[in-house]
Scaffold this motif. Sequence first.
Motif, mmCIF file in Angstrom:
data_model
loop_
_atom_site.group_PDB
_atom_site.id
_atom_site.type_symbol
_atom_site.label_atom_id
_atom_site.label_comp_id
_atom_site.label_asym_id
_atom_site.label_seq_id
_atom_site.Cartn_x
_atom_site.Cartn_y
_atom_site.Cartn_z
ATOM 1 N N ALA A 74 0.841 -1.256 0.046
ATOM 2 C CA ALA A 74 -0.029 -0.083 -0.054
ATOM 3 C C ALA A 74 0.891 1.185 0.037
ATOM 4 C CB ALA A 74 -1.044 0.152 1.135
ATOM 5 N N PHE A 75 2.094 1.201 0.572
ATOM 6 C CA PHE A 75 2.875 2.457 0.731
ATOM 7 C C PHE A 75 3.584 2.365 -0.711
ATOM 8 C CE2 PHE A 75 2.953 1.397 5.348
ATOM 9 C CZ PHE A 75 2.479 2.763 5.782
ATOM 10 N N VAL A 76 3.851 1.326 -1.184
ATOM 11 C CA VAL A 76 4.599 1.609 -2.692
ATOM 12 C C VAL A 76 3.530 2.139 -3.512
ATOM 13 C CG1 VAL A 76 5.467 0.212 -4.579
ATOM 14 C CG2 VAL A 76 6.025 -0.312 -2.271
ATOM 15 N N ILE A 77 2.114 1.664 -3.625
ATOM 16 C CA ILE A 77 1.267 2.278 -4.546
ATOM 17 C C ILE A 77 1.050 3.808 -4.262
ATOM 18 C CG2 ILE A 77 -1.071 1.854 -5.159
ATOM 19 C CD1 ILE A 77 -0.810 -0.977 -4.447
ATOM 20 N N PHE A 78 1.315 4.001 -2.857
ATOM 21 C CA PHE A 78 0.870 5.446 -2.486
ATOM 22 C C PHE A 78 2.244 6.221 -3.005
ATOM 23 C CE2 PHE A 78 2.006 8.765 0.766
ATOM 24 C CZ PHE A 78 0.926 9.464 0.510
ATOM 25 N N LEU A 79 3.200 5.928 -3.114
ATOM 26 C CA LEU A 79 4.423 6.540 -3.454
ATOM 27 C C LEU A 79 4.050 6.586 -5.164
ATOM 28 C CD1 LEU A 79 7.158 5.128 -1.551
ATOM 29 C CD2 LEU A 79 6.089 7.446 -1.321
ATOM 30 N N LEU A 80 3.710 5.698 -5.609
ATOM 31 C CA LEU A 80 3.419 5.711 -7.252
ATOM 32 C C LEU A 80 2.242 6.699 -7.648
ATOM 33 C CD1 LEU A 80 3.543 1.613 -8.174
ATOM 34 C CD2 LEU A 80 5.085 3.446 -8.827
ATOM 35 N N SER A 81 1.300 6.402 -6.839
ATOM 36 C CA SER A 81 0.295 7.481 -7.082
ATOM 37 C C SER A 81 0.733 9.173 -6.979
ATOM 38 C CB SER A 81 -0.879 7.114 -6.120
ATOM 39 O OG SER A 81 -0.578 7.618 -4.915
ATOM 40 N N LEU A 82 1.505 9.300 -5.946
ATOM 41 C CA LEU A 82 2.233 10.779 -5.834
ATOM 42 C C LEU A 82 3.150 11.006 -7.013
ATOM 43 C CD1 LEU A 82 3.416 10.758 -2.021
ATOM 44 C CD2 LEU A 82 1.300 11.739 -3.070
ATOM 45 N N GLU A 83 3.949 10.059 -7.637
ATOM 46 C CA GLU A 83 4.556 10.464 -8.720
ATOM 47 C C GLU A 83 3.696 10.924 -9.814
ATOM 48 O OE1 GLU A 83 8.435 7.721 -9.135
ATOM 49 O OE2 GLU A 83 6.798 6.863 -10.168
ATOM 50 N N MET A 84 2.758 9.952 -10.068
ATOM 51 C CA MET A 84 1.538 10.556 -11.195
ATOM 52 C C MET A 84 0.904 11.735 -11.128
ATOM 53 S SD MET A 84 0.162 6.471 -11.598
ATOM 54 C CE MET A 84 -0.997 6.824 -13.142
ATOM 55 N N ILE A 85 0.584 12.160 -9.690
ATOM 56 C CA ILE A 85 -0.293 13.270 -9.314
ATOM 57 C C ILE A 85 0.528 14.611 -9.221
ATOM 58 C CG2 ILE A 85 -1.851 14.494 -7.695
ATOM 59 C CD1 ILE A 85 -2.700 11.555 -6.633
ATOM 60 N N LEU A 86 1.711 14.408 -8.594
ATOM 61 C CA LEU A 86 2.510 15.420 -8.429
ATOM 62 C C LEU A 86 3.806 15.758 -9.396
ATOM 63 C CD1 LEU A 86 3.019 15.257 -4.576
ATOM 64 C CD2 LEU A 86 1.282 16.647 -5.880
ATOM 65 N N ASP A 87 3.694 14.865 -10.453
ATOM 66 C CA ASP A 87 4.915 14.978 -11.568
ATOM 67 C C ASP A 87 6.379 15.123 -10.727
ATOM 68 O OD1 ASP A 87 3.157 14.665 -13.774
ATOM 69 O OD2 ASP A 87 2.905 17.002 -13.693
ATOM 70 N N ILE A 88 6.375 14.278 -9.774
ATOM 71 C CA ILE A 88 7.761 14.062 -9.368
ATOM 72 C C ILE A 88 8.331 12.672 -9.502
ATOM 73 C CG2 ILE A 88 7.158 15.641 -7.539
ATOM 74 C CD1 ILE A 88 6.595 13.392 -5.576
ATOM 75 N N GLU A 89 9.390 12.475 -9.302
ATOM 76 C CA GLU A 89 10.136 11.213 -9.410
ATOM 77 C C GLU A 89 10.786 10.707 -8.112
ATOM 78 O OE1 GLU A 89 13.435 8.903 -12.530
ATOM 79 O OE2 GLU A 89 13.761 11.203 -11.743
ATOM 80 N N ILE A 90 10.129 9.456 -7.701
ATOM 81 C CA ILE A 90 10.458 8.931 -6.480
ATOM 82 C C ILE A 90 11.413 7.593 -6.686
ATOM 83 C CG2 ILE A 90 9.721 7.863 -4.367
ATOM 84 C CD1 ILE A 90 7.156 9.464 -4.564
#
Length: 215
Positions: free
Chosen positions: A79-95
């Motif tokens: 769930a944490f990994v998916i959460f970080l993936l969603s942040l990449e997509m929403i905020l246009d950042i690279e984690i």
Amino acid sequence: MFTNFNFQQILSAFIVLFAVIDIIGAIPIIIDLKDKGKDVNALKATLISFLLLLGFFYAGDILLRLFHVDIESFAVAGAFVIFLLSLEMILDIEIFKNQGRIIKEVTGKAQGPIKEATLVPLVFPLLAGAGSFTTLLSLRAEYASVNIIVALILNMLWVYFVVRMTRKVERVLGKGGIYLIRKFFGIILLAISVKLFMSNITLLMEQIEASTKAI
């Protein structure tokens, strides 16, 4: 096996995997690879990605048992990994950094004169990466295996179509369309990660409470 066949679960699992694999968001990358003269084989990429994901779907469970990790605990981590993936997509950042790009930044050189781009970076990490692996195992805590496999097969058919028709898909959707789809599914992933975390953390708490009472 087919007694657990459920269209609702297939649809839900398909949407999750669709968002995580994000082949639409990868269209600019695929076009860039082709423009640089690198070969991208749609059928090869699809088959290898499917075999890797399917293998991890079954072998991953064995690995979890090897390390004495239950599926609920893995789902919470997922769930944490998916959460970080969603942040990449929403905020246009690279984690999740691209390893090849990191090597180039450090050394000033690319990894080598690779003409074949089907395996790297298309299959790994774009299609069959850490996010896809984690998501597949995390879904096992929610859905029956047969429904996840069907959803995976449907996603692979979609991947093949998009990779094969990359430029046509980009012309139809446009850069704005691809951008909006990526944002939309980023929000979907964010909601899924919260649901996955809440449902499995509840199960873990119940297990801890039961074991405490048993003592």
